[in-house]
Scaffold this active site. Structure first.
Site, PDB file in Angstrom:
ATOM      1  CB  CYS A  18      -0.919   0.025   1.227  1.00  0.00           C
ATOM      2  SG  CYS A  18      -1.976  -1.423   1.398  1.00  0.00           S
ATOM      3  N   GLY A  19       0.240   2.351  -0.354  1.00  0.00           N
ATOM      4  CA  GLY A  19       0.855   3.653  -0.231  1.00  0.00           C
ATOM      5  C   GLY A  19      -0.102   4.582   0.481  1.00  0.00           C
TER       6      GLY A  19
END
Length: 867
Positions: A18-19
């Site tokens: 994820c970011g």
């Protein structure tokens, strides 16, 4: 959809990269530029997002912002001022939307238009404010969705709710909306609307998210591209909630956080939160929080569950940064130069909430504060910068937005356990030390932590007598250590000669586990012809690539074995009463520690001893009835106000066999969880069964808070004179305890769990060879892909061991089944001597054939040369 429970696939083990990040203006002035920058950042973090085979569907992307007041005011004529209305984002199933909307409308009217509102006098100036509910169709462009995202796309509606006259602005309104949302979710669940989901319901913030690819977020939600959409903050995320498959409701941000990482101790965290339900009280919810149940939404996955808990803490009165510091504390125990106020803050809250352990980078907001924090290991990146235009930008990596270098005033990155915060009300950007200093000096934490009662785990000289040769020996242990009786106990508890000489003896001598090679090449316990302890049916799981393990030798700084015994206090409040607990430096207790625990004499720490034995001649029925009685006695002990239950298998004799400790602990732990009483008591085990590190880890992993391996300690003291340890017995026992502790840290680190209190009840095991019925009774939620033996077979093995101990006069012979080293007539090994000899012979034969072939080739070559 296929029934995944009948396959080897487990969606809860899924991992995603994820970011996350946030952008905020410290002045609090909203603008469309904040939204544009956030969308730019989301697009540039697309590589942290999965893409479906259709090329257009993603695993999740979203943005959390302030409510776009100017945009809504342009559409709605009588829209109140910001703070006097709430905006909700509803996801409804397209098939059930028509049936759901009337139910939701009627429920909303019932909630926001009470028959007899009791308006405080202080709110008289707003008595003329009407409670009004309006629906808004969210403009979307489904054409840009891929096939997968389009097929699961919900019917999306917004609801504008005017603040009722009897509810004050600010926190009171947010708390009212939180309660209203929980009530709505309950009504929808009872009506069978399984796909009903409220992405956000707040007077400050709103969430836009879905399964589109990150660059297409604004292409789908047309509001985001509208210049009238203004906000002073934006929290963004690419990816989905941890521990779940992708879905519209699983996309992030959640209602308060965006989370990059995985919660390794999640099963234990969930169990403890559910067990706390009956103990939660708050002046804001006088009916014991019944309106808020369930606190956590199990459909959301790990990230959403973390968001649920944070939201409950905030709505109960804590600031959001306070809640984050409770859930994700830094490694405070090992900091030698830590500020005393900060040390007291973390020590106090450790009694309220165990860490939600695992690698994590979290961005968070309540509409007034916005910030970012890292887990205690710092295993996720989070970089930030500030500008002379009052912007603060934080993200999983640099370069997510284009900023003129000349405007940048500071750059930095978060370290392990650190936090940054933007306070929009005070127009401040706070660094880690500034945030923590404000938190730790608010209350009398240094005074409150004096309520903890330490119980030393180091053996003290007063318990030893000096002999003629000047060596210290411990006072007699709690069991008869005559050779005959000790052998009876060892045989009854399933000890083997290998364990005594190749496991216990090296641990006592060296203070660490013995090392082996080539792994375990014996048959699975369920297939073994030899009787096996129940522990052998449990296999330790490992952290995955996106959730790395910890090095317990080089990263001891972040590891902790500190354990607290007693009734866990109400999570939603704080007072000196919350620090009334016994504090241990380790969950492994010596005989002296157990004696001290029993002799505390403090009414706050009343203990109750429950024997874990059963009449062996009654077989499996006797074992089952004994476990049922055990659970009933544990519940009665909690109801009588006992804060510590000691499960003890002392007293095994000719007629009574020990209940397998893992069965006893698992049964009591889960029974008290189901009764909502588990957090009112701690479980200590007085065990003759535990002798290896794996045994200890299993007991703690299924609910034990502390373990006293009394028979193993007696075995250390009674090793044969011809092989006596070249150490004082005081040191030998201490070494054995230290070896257990070091081994426990190693096992915890495999799952990326730093603190033993997060490991308690975490179920970080997989069973191989146990029946599903047994798991559903005693080890609820444990991963199992295959069936196997049940209580009948376990009782038969316990009876077999008991017969070996008490029906083999005069002194039982401790067997050597060859579990670790191959033996004639012992356990079959894949690499037994015969196999190795055959392999050697095959290698020599191949070498001889190669040599012969080389000789023939040389002769032929010589003939060619002569020719």
């Amino acid at each position: 959809m296929p029934d995944l429970s009948k396959t080897l696939y487990r969606p809860e083990l899924g991992q995603d990269s994820c970011g996350t990040g946030f952008i905020a203006r410290t002045t609090g002035v909203p603008g469309h530029d904040i939204v544009q920058l956030a969308l730019e950042a989301i697009g540039r973090m697309e590589h942290r997002n999965g893409i479906n085979v259709d090329g257009l569907s993603g695993v999740g992307a979203g943005i959390l912002t302030h409510i776009p007041h100017r945009l809504l005011a342009a559409e709605i004529e009588d829209l109140p001022e910001p703070g006097d209305y709430a905006l909700s984002m509803f996801f409804l199933s397209p098939k059930k939307a028509k049936a759901a909307q009337p139910l939701i409308k009627s429920t909303l009217k019932q909630i926001f238009n009470p028959q007899n509102p009791q308006s405080p006098a202080s709110q008289s100036k707003i008595q003329n404010l009407k409670s009004k509910i309006e629906w808004r169709a969210v403009p979307v462009n489904p054409v840009i969705l891929g096939k997968t995202a389009s097929q699961s796309c919900p019917f999306i509606k917004q609801v504008i709710i005017h603040r009722p006259a009897h509810i004050a602005r600010g926190n009171a309104f947010e708390r009212f909306l939180f309660t209203a949302r929980k009530h709505l979710e309950t009504i929808a669940r009872q009506a069978g609307l399984d796909d009903f989901y409220i992405a956000s319901l707040s007077a400050k913030t709103v969430v836009y998210k879905g399964l589109m690819r990150p660059p297409h977020l604004a292409d789908f939600y047309l509001d985001l591209a509208n210049p009238l959409f203004e906000s002073a903050l934006a929290v963004m995320h690419t990816g989905s909630s941890a521990d779940t498959t992708s879905g519209w409701r699983h996309a992030q941000p959640c209602r308060m956080i965006a989370h990059d990482g995985k919660i390794n101790a999640l099963p234990g965290n969930i169990n403890r939160i559910q067990a706390r339900a009956s103990t939660l009280t708050s002046p804001y919810w006088p009916n014991n929080l019944k309106d808020l149940q369930p606190i956590i939404d199990m459909k959301g996955g790990g990230s959403a569950i973390l968001d649920n808990i944070l939201e409950a803490l905030v709505r109960a009165g804590r600031d959001i940064q306070h809640g984050i510091a409770m859930l994700m504390p830094e490694s405070w125990e090992s900091l030698l130069d830590i500020d005393p106020d900060r040390h007291a803050f973390y020590r106090f809250h450790a009694a309220l909430m165990e860490p939600w352990d695992g690698p994590a980078a979290v961005t968070f907001t309540d509409g007034r504060h916005v910030g970012a924090a890292l887990d205690c290991n710092g295993l996720r990146p989070m970089r930030y910068l500030t500008t002379n235009t009052n912007l603060v930008i934080a993200a999983s990596e640099t370069g997510v937005v284009a900023i003129d270098e000349g405007n940048i005033t500071a750059k930095g990155k978060l370290g392990p356990g650190q936090m940054i915060l933007v306070d929009l009300d005070r127009r401040l950007f706070l660094t880690n030390d500034q945030v923590k200093n404000e938190l730790t000096r608010r209350s009398q934490y240094r005074e409150w932590v004096r309520g903890f009662k330490p119980l030393p785990t180091e053996t003290r000289p007063a318990r030893f007598t000096l002999t003629k040769n000047g060596r210290f020996y411990q006072a007699p242990p709690k069991v008869n250590t005559t050779p005959q009786w000790l052998a009876r106990l060892q045989a009854t508890f399933g000890y083997t000669c290998e364990e005594i000489m190749d496991i216990i003896r090296p641990m006592a001598g060296d203070g660490k586990e013995p090392t082996g090679s080539m792994g375990d090449d014996t048959a699975l316990a369920v297939l073994s012809p030899k009787p096996r302890p129940l522990y052998h049916y449990f296999k330790q799981r490992f952290a995955q690539a996106s959730s790395p393990a910890i090095d317990p030798l080089r990263e001891t700084f972040v590891m902790s074995l500190t354990t607290r015994l007693g009734a866990r206090p109400n999570l939603l409040t704080e007072s000196a009463k919350h620090a009334r607990m016994v504090e241990l430096a380790s969950p492994v207790l010596t005989d002296a520690d157990m004696a001290d625990l029993k002799g505390l004499g403090d009414p706050r720490f009343r203990h109750h001893i429950i024997p874990i034995r059963y009449p062996v001649d009654q077989g499996v029925n006797g074992l089952l009835q004994a476990i049922k009685r055990l659970c009933t006695m544990a519940k009665r002990a909690v109801d009588d106000g006992h804060a510590i239950i000691i499960l003890s298998d002392l007293g095994v004799d000719e007629r009574h066999a020990p209940i397998p400790n893992l069965l006893a602990v698992g049964a009591v732990h889960h029974y008290l969880l189901q009764q909502g009483k588990r957090m009112r008591v701690s479980l200590a085990v007085e065990s003759g069964e535990v002798r290896e590190v794996h045994h200890l880890a299993c007991l703690i992993g299924y609910g034990a808070n502390a373990v006293n391996p009394y028979l193993a300690l007696a075995t250390v003291e009674s090793l044969p004179p011809a092989q006596e340890i070249e150490l004082d017995l005081t040191v030998a026992k201490r070494n054995y305890i230290r070896a257990l502790e070091a081994g426990l840290l190693k096992i915890m680190s495999k799952m990326g769990i730093s603190t033993v209190e997060s490991y308690v009840g975490s179920h970080t095991f997989e069973t191989i060879g146990l029946s599903q019925d047994l798991i559903d009774r005693f080890f609820i939620g444990t991963l199992s892909r295959l069936g196997g033996v049940g209580l009948k077979e376990i009782a038969a093995e316990a009876q077999r061991w008991h017969q070996a101990g008490f029906n083999t006069p005069p002194t039982p012979r401790i067997e050597n089944p060859g579990f670790y080293k191959s033996r004639s007539k012992g356990e079959i090994h894949a690499f037994d001597p015969e196999t190795v000899q055959a392999l050697h012979a095959a290698v020599r034969m191949e070498g001889a054939l190669n040599a012969e072939a080389s000789g023939q080739q040389a002769v032929v070559s010589g003939q060619w040369a002569a020719g």
